[in-house]
Write a protein that holds these residues in place. Structure first.
Motif, short mmCIF file in Angstrom:
data_model
loop_
_atom_site.label_atom_id
_atom_site.label_comp_id
_atom_site.label_asym_id
_atom_site.label_seq_id
_atom_site.Cartn_x
_atom_site.Cartn_y
_atom_site.Cartn_z
N THR A 62 -27.92 -63.03 -35.68
CA THR A 62 -26.52 -62.81 -35.31
C THR A 62 -25.67 -62.53 -36.55
OG1 THR A 62 -26.93 -64.53 -33.70
CG2 THR A 62 -24.72 -63.67 -33.81
N CYS A 63 -26.07 -63.12 -37.69
CA CYS A 63 -25.37 -62.88 -38.95
C CYS A 63 -25.31 -61.39 -39.28
CB CYS A 63 -26.10 -63.60 -40.08
SG CYS A 63 -25.16 -64.85 -40.86
N LYS B 188 -33.16 -62.53 -44.36
CA LYS B 188 -33.97 -63.63 -44.91
C LYS B 188 -34.19 -64.69 -43.84
CE LYS B 188 -34.79 -66.69 -48.63
NZ LYS B 188 -34.24 -68.01 -48.97
N GLY B 189 -33.12 -64.98 -43.06
CA GLY B 189 -33.26 -65.96 -41.99
C GLY B 189 -34.28 -65.52 -40.95
N PHE C 134 -24.27 -60.28 -46.23
CA PHE C 134 -24.53 -61.04 -45.00
C PHE C 134 -25.74 -60.48 -44.26
CE2 PHE C 134 -20.38 -62.77 -45.74
CZ PHE C 134 -20.57 -64.08 -45.34
N ALA D 186 -28.63 -62.04 -45.92
CA ALA D 186 -28.81 -63.43 -45.50
C ALA D 186 -29.47 -63.48 -44.13
CB ALA D 186 -27.45 -64.14 -45.45
N PRO E 44 -22.40 -66.89 -35.15
CA PRO E 44 -23.75 -67.27 -35.59
C PRO E 44 -23.92 -68.78 -35.52
CG PRO E 44 -22.75 -65.76 -37.13
CD PRO E 44 -21.68 -66.16 -36.18
N GLY E 45 -25.10 -69.22 -35.11
CA GLY E 45 -25.34 -70.65 -35.00
C GLY E 45 -25.31 -71.17 -33.59
N LEU F 262 -20.89 -60.24 -39.16
CA LEU F 262 -20.20 -59.92 -40.41
C LEU F 262 -20.85 -58.76 -41.14
CD1 LEU F 262 -18.74 -62.76 -42.60
CD2 LEU F 262 -17.65 -60.89 -41.42
N ASN G 278 -20.34 -67.68 -39.93
CA ASN G 278 -21.21 -66.79 -40.71
C ASN G 278 -21.53 -67.40 -42.06
OD1 ASN G 278 -22.28 -64.11 -40.14
ND2 ASN G 278 -20.29 -63.81 -39.20
N LEU G 279 -20.48 -67.92 -42.75
CA LEU G 279 -20.70 -68.53 -44.06
C LEU G 279 -21.69 -69.68 -43.94
CD1 LEU G 279 -17.08 -68.48 -45.48
CD2 LEU G 279 -19.06 -67.22 -46.31
N VAL H 184 -24.07 -70.23 -41.63
CA VAL H 184 -25.45 -69.81 -41.37
C VAL H 184 -26.04 -69.11 -42.60
CG1 VAL H 184 -26.88 -68.31 -39.97
CG2 VAL H 184 -25.17 -69.72 -38.90
N ALA H 185 -25.21 -68.30 -43.29
CA ALA H 185 -25.72 -67.61 -44.48
C ALA H 185 -26.14 -68.63 -45.53
CB ALA H 185 -24.65 -66.67 -45.03
N MET I 252 -15.56 -66.78 -36.50
CA MET I 252 -16.79 -66.05 -36.76
C MET I 252 -17.14 -66.09 -38.24
SD MET I 252 -17.56 -62.17 -35.87
CE MET I 252 -17.08 -61.67 -37.50
N VAL I 253 -16.12 -65.89 -39.11
CA VAL I 253 -16.39 -65.88 -40.55
C VAL I 253 -16.85 -67.25 -41.01
CG1 VAL I 253 -15.31 -65.66 -42.81
CG2 VAL I 253 -14.86 -63.96 -41.06
N GLN J 90 -30.66 -66.95 -34.19
CA GLN J 90 -29.36 -67.35 -34.75
C GLN J 90 -29.08 -66.59 -36.04
OE1 GLN J 90 -27.54 -69.07 -33.02
NE2 GLN J 90 -28.48 -70.87 -32.13
N ARG K 112 -27.27 -71.64 -44.97
CA ARG K 112 -28.57 -72.18 -44.55
C ARG K 112 -29.71 -71.21 -44.86
NH1 ARG K 112 -27.36 -76.56 -41.12
NH2 ARG K 112 -25.17 -76.33 -40.65
N CYS K 113 -29.45 -69.90 -44.62
CA CYS K 113 -30.50 -68.91 -44.86
C CYS K 113 -30.87 -68.85 -46.33
CB CYS K 113 -30.04 -67.53 -44.39
SG CYS K 113 -29.98 -67.37 -42.63
N PHE K 114 -29.86 -68.80 -47.21
CA PHE K 114 -30.16 -68.71 -48.64
C PHE K 114 -30.67 -70.03 -49.17
CE2 PHE K 114 -27.13 -64.97 -48.96
CZ PHE K 114 -28.17 -64.08 -49.13
N GLY K 115 -30.39 -71.13 -48.45
CA GLY K 115 -30.85 -72.43 -48.93
C GLY K 115 -32.28 -72.76 -48.52
N GLY K 116 -33.05 -71.76 -48.16
CA GLY K 116 -34.47 -72.00 -47.89
C GLY K 116 -34.82 -72.20 -46.42
N CYS K 117 -33.82 -72.10 -45.54
CA CYS K 117 -34.08 -72.17 -44.10
C CYS K 117 -34.70 -73.48 -43.64
CB CYS K 117 -34.98 -71.03 -43.63
SG CYS K 117 -34.33 -69.42 -44.03
N MET L 241 -36.95 -68.46 -40.97
CA MET L 241 -36.58 -69.59 -40.12
C MET L 241 -37.79 -70.16 -39.39
SD MET L 241 -33.44 -70.69 -39.92
CE MET L 241 -31.83 -70.26 -40.56
#
Lengths: 114, 173
Positions: free
Chosen positions: A39-40, A23-24, A17, A20, B125-126, A44, B83-84, B86-87, B79-80, A36, B89-94, A28
């Motif tokens: 915060t990740c 990378k964000g 996490f 992740a 997150p988000g 976590l 988190n999943l 947003v993570a 929160m979890v 945002q 979205r981050c790994f998917g190229g933002c 972003m």
């Protein structure tokens, strides 16, 4: 043995996490989305590493004082991080930073900009 | 600025001293004595910032259980999930983001409840709380949301903080 696997798994999940979030932060499109993503890392990411550290301190080191300190580090990050995030986001907005692409809904700008 | 009151000082002292005991983790007389002095000094200076309403709300067992249930069960689940999301979205190229700032109504009355809800929203997150405003007796949060799916108002509020608010209402009201 099983315990070590659980500990390693928790720390690995935390690090995934954190990766992740990092990378964000780098990729972003605008300031607020970058916040945002950050915060990740601090939720976590920290939670996974702290839980792993907590189990390690209790069962492998057998030291109550180390365990309490790890738990306190986690709790303090959880209490202070949102205050900082909120202040940075609000400060950035009031300093005039806007996303390049216009936001779909911007009630804050509508209500507080002249 | 409100005045320093004795119950507030005692309450702050207990919290500070518990914190000191946890940090030092020893029962030597010297440590205990120094901790008491430092905690008392800190309590005298900071009680008026730390306690605004009833001084001993923190030590009410029912509220304490509800608070623990919130911070250990309801909040981590939300929160979890976030988190999943947003993570991903981050790994998917933002590129898969649709940010915006929405205004949602909040029904919590107490200052502590509002602050705790704002912090819980920011920790998810988000979503980041940017401002708390009051209009005609109704409190509104301005929330930056990474993926706006609903227009401002009650619906967006339910999507962002529905469960968090329900959990916190049991702690502070």
């Amino acid at each position: 043995m099983l315990l070590r696997i659980v500990i390693d798994l928790l720390i690995a999940v935390g690090l995934i996490f954190a990766l992740a979030g990092t990378k964000g932060i780098l990729k972003m499109p605008d300031t607020f989305c970058r916040m945002q993503a950050s915060t990740c890392v601090s939720t976590l990411g920290v939670l996974g590493v702290c839980l792993g550290g907590l189990l390690y301190a209790i069962f492998v080191m057998g030291s109550a004082s180390a365990a309490v300190k790890v738990a306190l580090i986690g709790a303090l990050i959880f209490f202070t991080n949102p205050v900082g995030s909120h202040a940075i986001a609000k400060g950035a907005y009031q300093a005039g930073i806007r996303p390049e692409k216009k936001m779909e809904i911007d009630d804050y700008g509508r209500d507080f900009d002249e | 600025m409100q005045k320093t009151r004795l119950p507030a000082v005692i309450s702050t002292f207990i919290v500070c001293y518990a914190f000191w005991l946890l940090l030092t983790w020893s029962v030597q007389v010297q440590e205990l004595a120094v901790g008491a002095v430092v905690s008392l000094a800190v309590a005298l200076f900071s009680a008026r910032f730390f306690i605004h309403e009833k001084a001993f709300w923190l030590f009410n067992p029912v509220k304490l259980v509800n608070a623990l249930a919130f911070w250990l069960c309801i909040f981590p689940v939300e929160m979890v999930k976030a988190n999943l999301d947003v993570a991903k979205r981050c790994f998917g190229g933002c590129k898969n983001v649709n940010p915006g700032i929405v205004k949602v109504p909040v029904d919590l009355k107490s200052d502590y409840g509002q602050a705790a809800l704002a912090n819980a929203i920011t920790l998810t997150p988000g979503t980041i709380t940017m401002e708390i405003a009051e209009e005609e007796g109704q409190t509104y949060y301005y929330i930056h949301w990474i993926d706006v799916t609903k227009p401002s108002g009650q619906e967006a509020g339910d999507a962002i903080k529905g469960r968090l608010e329900k959990g916190l209402r049991r702690v502070w009201e």
